[in-house]
Design a protein around this motif. Structure first.
Motif, PDB file in Angstrom:
ATOM      1  N   LYS A 106       0.844  -1.190   0.000  1.00 16.85           N
ATOM      2  CA  LYS A 106       0.000   0.000   0.000  1.00 16.85           C
ATOM      3  C   LYS A 106       0.879   1.239   0.000  1.00 16.85           C
ATOM      4  O   LYS A 106       2.081   1.168   0.301  1.00 16.85           O
ATOM      5  CB  LYS A 106      -0.939  -0.011   1.203  1.00 16.85           C
ATOM      6  CG  LYS A 106      -0.248  -0.213   2.534  1.00 16.85           C
ATOM      7  CD  LYS A 106      -1.260  -0.449   3.633  1.00 16.85           C
ATOM      8  CE  LYS A 106      -0.591  -0.610   5.003  1.00 16.85           C
ATOM      9  NZ  LYS A 106       0.342  -1.758   5.055  1.00 16.85           N
ATOM     10  N   PRO A 107       0.317   2.401  -0.343  1.00 15.04           N
ATOM     11  CA  PRO A 107       1.132   3.619  -0.396  1.00 15.04           C
ATOM     12  C   PRO A 107       1.902   3.902   0.881  1.00 15.04           C
ATOM     13  O   PRO A 107       2.992   4.482   0.830  1.00 15.04           O
ATOM     14  CB  PRO A 107       0.099   4.708  -0.690  1.00 15.04           C
ATOM     15  CG  PRO A 107      -0.951   4.008  -1.489  1.00 15.04           C
ATOM     16  CD  PRO A 107      -1.052   2.638  -0.869  1.00 15.04           C
ATOM     17  N   ALA A 108       1.374   3.485   2.019  1.00  8.24           N
ATOM     18  CA  ALA A 108       2.073   3.723   3.288  1.00  8.24           C
ATOM     19  C   ALA A 108       3.396   2.974   3.366  1.00  8.24           C
ATOM     20  O   ALA A 108       4.254   3.317   4.196  1.00  8.24           O
ATOM     21  CB  ALA A 108       1.177   3.319   4.456  1.00  8.24           C
ATOM     22  N   ASP A 109       3.593   1.964   2.531  1.00  7.82           N
ATOM     23  CA  ASP A 109       4.860   1.223   2.527  1.00  7.82           C
ATOM     24  C   ASP A 109       5.972   1.985   1.821  1.00  7.82           C
ATOM     25  O   ASP A 109       7.150   1.666   1.996  1.00  7.82           O
ATOM     26  CB  ASP A 109       4.667  -0.138   1.850  1.00  7.82           C
ATOM     27  CG  ASP A 109       3.753  -1.058   2.643  1.00  7.82           C
ATOM     28  OD1 ASP A 109       3.980  -1.199   3.860  1.00  7.82           O
ATOM     29  OD2 ASP A 109       2.822  -1.625   2.044  1.00  7.82           O
ATOM     30  N   LEU A 110       5.618   2.974   1.023  1.00  4.85           N
ATOM     31  CA  LEU A 110       6.625   3.767   0.321  1.00  4.85           C
ATOM     32  C   LEU A 110       7.446   4.580   1.313  1.00  4.85           C
ATOM     33  O   LEU A 110       6.905   5.196   2.233  1.00  4.85           O
ATOM     34  CB  LEU A 110       5.955   4.727  -0.664  1.00  4.85           C
ATOM     35  CG  LEU A 110       5.216   4.108  -1.862  1.00  4.85           C
ATOM     36  CD1 LEU A 110       4.357   5.177  -2.542  1.00  4.85           C
ATOM     37  CD2 LEU A 110       6.211   3.512  -2.853  1.00  4.85           C
ATOM     38  N   GLN A 111       8.752   4.604   1.102  1.00  8.35           N
ATOM     39  CA  GLN A 111       9.626   5.418   1.949  1.00  8.35           C
ATOM     40  C   GLN A 111      10.124   6.666   1.214  1.00  8.35           C
ATOM     41  O   GLN A 111      11.117   7.275   1.611  1.00  8.35           O
ATOM     42  CB  GLN A 111      10.792   4.577   2.461  1.00  8.35           C
ATOM     43  CG  GLN A 111      10.349   3.497   3.436  1.00  8.35           C
ATOM     44  CD  GLN A 111      11.491   2.700   4.018  1.00  8.35           C
ATOM     45  OE1 GLN A 111      12.613   3.188   4.147  1.00  8.35           O
ATOM     46  NE2 GLN A 111      11.214   1.456   4.370  1.00  8.35           N
ATOM     47  N   THR A 112       9.432   7.046   0.175  1.00  8.14           N
ATOM     48  CA  THR A 112       9.707   8.327  -0.467  1.00  8.14           C
ATOM     49  C   THR A 112       9.264   9.455   0.467  1.00  8.14           C
ATOM     50  O   THR A 112       8.271   9.311   1.187  1.00  8.14           O
ATOM     51  CB  THR A 112       8.934   8.446  -1.795  1.00  8.14           C
ATOM     52  OG1 THR A 112       7.600   7.926  -1.589  1.00  8.14           O
ATOM     53  CG2 THR A 112       9.598   7.673  -2.901  1.00  8.14           C
ATOM     54  N   PRO A 113       9.961  10.572   0.474  1.00  5.96           N
ATOM     55  CA  PRO A 113       9.523  11.689   1.308  1.00  5.96           C
ATOM     56  C   PRO A 113       8.234  12.293   0.765  1.00  5.96           C
ATOM     57  O   PRO A 113       8.029  12.325  -0.453  1.00  5.96           O
ATOM     58  CB  PRO A 113      10.681  12.683   1.213  1.00  5.96           C
ATOM     59  CG  PRO A 113      11.341  12.365  -0.093  1.00  5.96           C
ATOM     60  CD  PRO A 113      11.202  10.886  -0.275  1.00  5.96           C
ATOM     61  N   PRO A 114       7.345  12.771   1.620  1.00  2.00           N
ATOM     62  CA  PRO A 114       6.122  13.410   1.134  1.00  2.00           C
ATOM     63  C   PRO A 114       6.467  14.599   0.238  1.00  2.00           C
ATOM     64  O   PRO A 114       7.346  15.400   0.555  1.00  2.00           O
ATOM     65  CB  PRO A 114       5.426  13.873   2.420  1.00  2.00           C
ATOM     66  CG  PRO A 114       5.981  13.000   3.495  1.00  2.00           C
ATOM     67  CD  PRO A 114       7.406  12.735   3.101  1.00  2.00           C
ATOM     68  N   ASP A 115       5.776  14.710  -0.887  1.00  2.00           N
ATOM     69  CA  ASP A 115       6.068  15.779  -1.832  1.00  2.00           C
ATOM     70  C   ASP A 115       4.844  16.059  -2.678  1.00  2.00           C
ATOM     71  O   ASP A 115       3.883  15.278  -2.697  1.00  2.00           O
ATOM     72  CB  ASP A 115       7.247  15.379  -2.725  1.00  2.00           C
ATOM     73  CG  ASP A 115       8.014  16.573  -3.274  1.00  2.00           C
ATOM     74  OD1 ASP A 115       7.551  17.713  -3.088  1.00  2.00           O
ATOM     75  OD2 ASP A 115       9.065  16.360  -3.903  1.00  2.00           O
ATOM     76  N   LEU A 116       4.903  17.177  -3.386  1.00  3.17           N
ATOM     77  CA  LEU A 116       3.879  17.524  -4.365  1.00  3.17           C
ATOM     78  C   LEU A 116       4.267  16.951  -5.722  1.00  3.17           C
ATOM     79  O   LEU A 116       5.427  16.575  -5.935  1.00  3.17           O
ATOM     80  CB  LEU A 116       3.743  19.040  -4.470  1.00  3.17           C
ATOM     81  CG  LEU A 116       3.270  19.769  -3.210  1.00  3.17           C
ATOM     82  CD1 LEU A 116       3.343  21.279  -3.427  1.00  3.17           C
ATOM     83  CD2 LEU A 116       1.854  19.351  -2.834  1.00  3.17           C
ATOM     84  N   PRO A 117       3.340  16.881  -6.670  1.00  7.39           N
ATOM     85  CA  PRO A 117       3.710  16.467  -8.024  1.00  7.39           C
ATOM     86  C   PRO A 117       4.844  17.324  -8.565  1.00  7.39           C
ATOM     87  O   PRO A 117       4.910  18.533  -8.312  1.00  7.39           O
ATOM     88  CB  PRO A 117       2.415  16.672  -8.818  1.00  7.39           C
ATOM     89  CG  PRO A 117       1.333  16.477  -7.807  1.00  7.39           C
ATOM     90  CD  PRO A 117       1.882  17.085  -6.542  1.00  7.39           C
ATOM     91  N   LEU A 118       5.734  16.709  -9.327  1.00  4.33           N
ATOM     92  CA  LEU A 118       6.904  17.407  -9.856  1.00  4.33           C
ATOM     93  C   LEU A 118       6.525  18.476 -10.878  1.00  4.33           C
ATOM     94  O   LEU A 118       7.135  19.546 -10.919  1.00  4.33           O
ATOM     95  CB  LEU A 118       7.851  16.381 -10.495  1.00  4.33           C
ATOM     96  CG  LEU A 118       9.178  16.886 -11.042  1.00  4.33           C
ATOM     97  CD1 LEU A 118      10.023  17.502  -9.933  1.00  4.33           C
ATOM     98  CD2 LEU A 118       9.952  15.741 -11.720  1.00  4.33           C
ATOM     99  N   ASP A 119       5.544  18.199 -11.710  1.00  4.44           N
ATOM    100  CA  ASP A 119       5.122  19.146 -12.730  1.00  4.44           C
ATOM    101  C   ASP A 119       4.353  20.298 -12.069  1.00  4.44           C
ATOM    102  O   ASP A 119       3.386  20.059 -11.336  1.00  4.44           O
ATOM    103  CB  ASP A 119       4.228  18.430 -13.747  1.00  4.44           C
ATOM    104  CG  ASP A 119       3.830  19.320 -14.905  1.00  4.44           C
ATOM    105  OD1 ASP A 119       3.061  20.275 -14.688  1.00  4.44           O
ATOM    106  OD2 ASP A 119       4.288  19.053 -16.033  1.00  4.44           O
ATOM    107  N   PRO A 120       4.750  21.559 -12.313  1.00  8.61           N
ATOM    108  CA  PRO A 120       4.066  22.684 -11.662  1.00  8.61           C
ATOM    109  C   PRO A 120       2.572  22.766 -11.979  1.00  8.61           C
ATOM    110  O   PRO A 120       1.776  23.140 -11.109  1.00  8.61           O
ATOM    111  CB  PRO A 120       4.809  23.906 -12.212  1.00  8.61           C
ATOM    112  CG  PRO A 120       6.156  23.403 -12.625  1.00  8.61           C
ATOM    113  CD  PRO A 120       5.917  22.006 -13.114  1.00  8.61           C
ATOM    114  N   VAL A 121       2.182  22.429 -13.194  1.00 10.29           N
ATOM    115  CA  VAL A 121       0.759  22.454 -13.554  1.00 10.29           C
ATOM    116  C   VAL A 121      -0.005  21.430 -12.726  1.00 10.29           C
ATOM    117  O   VAL A 121      -1.091  21.712 -12.196  1.00 10.29           O
ATOM    118  CB  VAL A 121       0.571  22.189 -15.061  1.00 10.29           C
ATOM    119  CG1 VAL A 121      -0.905  22.073 -15.410  1.00 10.29           C
ATOM    120  CG2 VAL A 121       1.233  23.290 -15.885  1.00 10.29           C
ATOM    121  N   GLU A 122       0.570  20.225 -12.619  1.00  6.39           N
ATOM    122  CA  GLU A 122      -0.073  19.186 -11.816  1.00  6.39           C
ATOM    123  C   GLU A 122      -0.096  19.568 -10.342  1.00  6.39           C
ATOM    124  O   GLU A 122      -1.081  19.295  -9.633  1.00  6.39           O
ATOM    125  CB  GLU A 122       0.653  17.857 -12.003  1.00  6.39           C
ATOM    126  CG  GLU A 122       0.618  17.308 -13.408  1.00  6.39           C
ATOM    127  CD  GLU A 122      -0.787  17.083 -13.936  1.00  6.39           C
ATOM    128  OE1 GLU A 122      -1.674  16.673 -13.149  1.00  6.39           O
ATOM    129  OE2 GLU A 122      -1.007  17.317 -15.139  1.00  6.39           O
TER     130      GLU A 122
END
Length: 323
Positions: A106-122
């Protein structure tokens, strides 16, 4: 008064891009660059392309190949997303969720840091809809989902999948060194938390060359083919890597943070560069000029190279290549 400013050192990297506003050059971006001929020999070098750099996300094709070598059977969009710095568009996030669910994750298993979408429009649309920073929306979540999935497949610990001593990360280091044709010079931590292996720009260009020239069916060729067939999953709708791989047949392209870029053509010609100050505004003009040196003649090159500067609501200058 005697000046205390020392003369320029011969080791100062050359200017790769200049910032020109209203006809006045107000800044410079220095760096190193290498262009390889089809036979793999160095055709052009600027700066010190043998010096180690952190390729950042330009290492992702090698990380994806390691995931395949470890036994995870990915293909198509899933494999492209495993090598991606995705824009955080809806189709990216949907596939990350699917890849996790397919392996009981599940997404909670991801150890990526919380962030916004990379694309500014998104990112703007995401915030307008009430979204908050999440590990899922971080641009490396596809790679992390694939790393977690191969751990589940092999019975490896998922909590420590980013530890440099983890079996998967040791294999990534082996694949990077093998593809680059040189030992890993330094080990660091990438922005997403994954181990990061340093090689020279010559080695990085060699690695991309090795991927496009690899035999069909090998992990390296499978990654290259998936990225080239599904470039929108590698980057996003409004991204130069997508434009280039979509519009120039057979090209493999991947940017990295801190203004790193690597590209290989299907005949083995390749390039890699690093802007020393990490300025991404210089990346497009330098990439476009580098592609011209490789002999790429396509409308997308000029599109990638456009980096206008504005004054008020008018264009008053540009960032342009200086080599």
């Amino acid at each position: 008064m005697t000046s205390s400013i020392a003369p320029s050192s011969p080791s100062v990297p050359p200017v790769l891009a200049e910032v020109v506003r209203s006809g006045f050059t107000e800044g410079h971006h220095r760096g190193s660059l290498v262009v390889l001929a089809a036979d793999g020999s160095v055709e052009r070098a600027l700066g010190d392309p043998a010096a180690p750099v952190f390729p950042r996300s330009s290492n992702k094709p090698m990380q994806a190949a390691a995931i395949l070598r470890a036994g995870l059977d990915l293909s198509g969009e899933r494999l492209a997303l495993a090598a991606a710095s995705h824009s955080g568009e809806d189709f990216h996030l949907a596939l990350v969720r699917t890849m996790l669910a397919e392996h009981g994750l599940k997404p909670a298993d991801l150890q990526t840091p919380p962030d916004l979408p990379l694309d500014p429009v998104e990112a703007e649309a995401y915030l307008a809809a009430g979204g908050v920073r999440e590990p899922l929306t971080m641009n490396c979540s596809g790679k992390h989902a694939a790393m977690l999935a191969v751990c589940v497949r092999n019975g490896w610990d998922t909590a420590s999948y980013l530890d440099p001593a983890h079996p998967l990360q040791r294999l990534v280091g082996e694949v990077v060194a093998e593809a680059a044709g040189e030992p890993v010079a330094a080990l660091g931590t990438d922005g997403c938390g994954a181990p990061l292996m340093a090689v020279g720009l010559v080695g990085l260009a060699r690695a991309f060359r090795a991927f496009v020239l690899a035999e069909p069916g090998t992990a390296e060729r499978r990654v290259a083919d998936a990225m080239r067939a599904h470039p929108e999953y590698v980057a996003g709708t409004r991204r130069p890597d997508t434009w280039l791989m979509r519009e120039v047949p057979g090209v493999l392209s991947k940017m990295g943070a801190e203004a790193v870029q690597a590209v290989a053509l299907p005949d083995g010609r390749a390039l890699a560069f690093k802007i020393d100050d990490g300025a991404t505004r210089a990346l497009g003009p330098v990439l476009a000029r580098s592609l011209e040196l490789l002999g790429v003649d396509a409308p997308v090159v000029s599109r990638i190279g456009r980096a206008p500067l504005t004054g008020g609501d008018a264009v008053v200058g540009e960032v342009r290549a200086a080599f």
